[in-house]
Design an enzyme around this catalytic site. Sequence first.
Site, mmCIF file in Angstrom:
data_model
loop_
_atom_site.group_PDB
_atom_site.id
_atom_site.type_symbol
_atom_site.label_atom_id
_atom_site.label_comp_id
_atom_site.label_asym_id
_atom_site.label_seq_id
_atom_site.Cartn_x
_atom_site.Cartn_y
_atom_site.Cartn_z
ATOM 1 C CE1 TYR A 1 -40.619 63.973 10.532
ATOM 2 C CE2 TYR A 1 -41.149 62.252 8.923
ATOM 3 C CZ TYR A 1 -40.539 62.652 10.101
ATOM 4 O OH TYR A 1 -39.852 61.736 10.856
HETATM 5 N N1 NAP Z 1 -41.250 56.872 15.241
HETATM 6 C C1 NAP Z 1 -41.101 56.830 13.936
HETATM 7 O O1 NAP Z 1 -41.831 56.106 13.218
HETATM 8 C C2 NAP Z 1 -40.025 57.636 13.251
HETATM 9 C C3 NAP Z 1 -39.634 57.236 11.963
HETATM 10 C C4 NAP Z 1 -38.632 57.959 11.315
HETATM 11 C C5 NAP Z 1 -38.026 59.031 11.945
HETATM 12 N N2 NAP Z 1 -38.434 59.401 13.196
HETATM 13 C C6 NAP Z 1 -37.751 60.554 13.804
HETATM 14 O O2 NAP Z 1 -37.143 60.117 15.014
HETATM 15 C C7 NAP Z 1 -37.041 61.209 15.935
HETATM 16 C C8 NAP Z 1 -37.635 60.798 17.287
HETATM 17 O O3 NAP Z 1 -38.987 60.432 17.082
HETATM 18 P P1 NAP Z 1 -39.788 59.545 18.156
HETATM 19 O O4 NAP Z 1 -40.587 58.566 17.370
HETATM 20 O O5 NAP Z 1 -38.889 59.062 19.215
HETATM 21 O O6 NAP Z 1 -40.779 60.673 18.724
HETATM 22 P P2 NAP Z 1 -41.372 60.852 20.227
HETATM 23 O O7 NAP Z 1 -41.587 59.535 20.877
HETATM 24 O O8 NAP Z 1 -42.540 61.760 20.036
HETATM 25 O O9 NAP Z 1 -40.207 61.605 21.024
HETATM 26 C C9 NAP Z 1 -39.841 62.909 20.641
HETATM 27 C C10 NAP Z 1 -38.661 63.386 21.475
HETATM 28 O O10 NAP Z 1 -38.215 64.634 20.931
HETATM 29 C C11 NAP Z 1 -38.278 65.627 21.939
HETATM 30 N N3 NAP Z 1 -38.657 66.898 21.323
HETATM 31 C C12 NAP Z 1 -39.773 67.185 20.619
HETATM 32 N N4 NAP Z 1 -39.760 68.461 20.210
HETATM 33 C C13 NAP Z 1 -38.614 69.002 20.683
HETATM 34 C C14 NAP Z 1 -38.026 70.288 20.610
HETATM 35 N N5 NAP Z 1 -38.620 71.325 19.991
HETATM 36 N N6 NAP Z 1 -36.831 70.493 21.212
HETATM 37 C C15 NAP Z 1 -36.207 69.475 21.843
HETATM 38 N N7 NAP Z 1 -36.705 68.236 21.967
HETATM 39 C C16 NAP Z 1 -37.899 68.012 21.380
HETATM 40 C C17 NAP Z 1 -39.293 65.130 22.963
HETATM 41 O O11 NAP Z 1 -39.033 65.710 24.251
HETATM 42 P P3 NAP Z 1 -40.196 65.775 25.404
HETATM 43 O O12 NAP Z 1 -40.404 64.365 25.894
HETATM 44 O O13 NAP Z 1 -39.634 66.654 26.468
HETATM 45 O O14 NAP Z 1 -41.412 66.330 24.739
HETATM 46 C C18 NAP Z 1 -39.014 63.633 22.916
HETATM 47 O O15 NAP Z 1 -37.899 63.298 23.713
HETATM 48 C C19 NAP Z 1 -37.750 62.392 15.265
HETATM 49 O O16 NAP Z 1 -36.791 63.225 14.664
HETATM 50 C C20 NAP Z 1 -38.616 61.726 14.206
HETATM 51 O O17 NAP Z 1 -38.889 62.592 13.122
HETATM 52 C C21 NAP Z 1 -39.409 58.721 13.867
#
Ligand code: NAP
Length: 268
Positions: free
Chosen positions: A173
């Site tokens: 990742y």
């Molecule tokens: N949370 C953390 O600690 C963290 C830290 C560093 C980076 N990030 C990055 O931040 C970003 C958002 O993460 P998050 O924490 O907000 O995750 P999350 O709460 O799980 O939300 C994920 C979002 O991405 C959408 N999604 C997932 N797979 C998809 C696909 N194949 N095509 C289009 N949309 C898709 C989901 O849509 P649905 O609702 O329709 O499923 C949802 O809106 C990611 O890239 C993650 O790697 C997160």
Amino acid sequence: MRAAWMRCSPARIVAGMTTITLITGGSRGLGRASALALADAGTDVVLTYVSNGDAAASVVAEIEARGRRAVALPLDTTAPETFPAFADALRAALSATWGRPDLDALFMNAGYAGDTTFGSIERADIDRLVAVHFTGVVLLTQQLAGLLADGGRILNVSTGLTRNPANPAYSVYAAVKTAVETWSLYLARQLGARRIAVNTIAPGATATDFAGGGIRDSEAYRGMLLPTVAMGRIGEPEDIGAAVAAILDPRMAWVTGQRIEASGGQRL
Ligand SMILES: NC(=O)c1ccc[n+]([C@@H]2O[C@H](COP(=O)([O-])OP(=O)(O)OC[C@H]3O[C@@H](n4cnc5c(N)ncnc54)[C@H](OP(=O)(O)O)[C@@H]3O)[C@@H](O)[C@H]2O)c1
């Protein structure tokens, strides 16, 4: 005489016109928080979702309650063959809702965690992570570049884990997120002639559904993370939403090709 930030801002922002940001994965987590923070900052939003249409509709309603306009569109960022049709749908939404042929910013946020344990990593595990965190980002950006106004912005999402190999489960990742950081550098150079700034935000551990919601819901995991954060608490989606809105603020238009960590000083 206009201030320096106004001279280098998108003409639309200087003129006080509505700005529009596209957020992939705007239905939950960091995308939702960013959509609301941008709306609070006076920006309209097109947000996408892949499976949670109801959640996306709720975010649209929350943005409208703030006096801004928003549209939700379905998009699977791992399906590049659908991107031309998505671009058509986006063009139609921009025209119908804003009477515009273009938008001002792309926030490429969609994604999910994927555990990979060294010794049992399968090719399919790698392919899934590359599809959502790299291939989709590159090809969707390429597809939508013509819909992005000159002087606009692109913000991609990385992770603090690219600099700190804290959790071996995130090796693939984090490596793929490193690819997005490098991609963003090249894109910043490529799109500079159009005055489009391209940056990367690298969030630290933030309490969302990410990774099964463990950062938000598991007391044991939170207890393990807490001592690693200089500011003494776990990040909330609103922390990242505020940072995204700040990076996309017109006063940041001269900042490009940068990786900006938003983690409360995790693992400093
Ligand atoms: N949370 C953390 O600690 C963290 C830290 C560093 C980076 N990030 C990055 O931040 C970003 C958002 O993460 P998050 O924490 O907000 O995750 P999350 O709460 O799980 O939300 C994920 C979002 O991405 C959408 N999604 C997932 N797979 C998809 C696909 N194949 N095509 C289009 N949309 C898709 C989901 O849509 P649905 O609702 O329709 O499923 C949802 O809106 C990611 O890239 C993650 O790697 C997160």
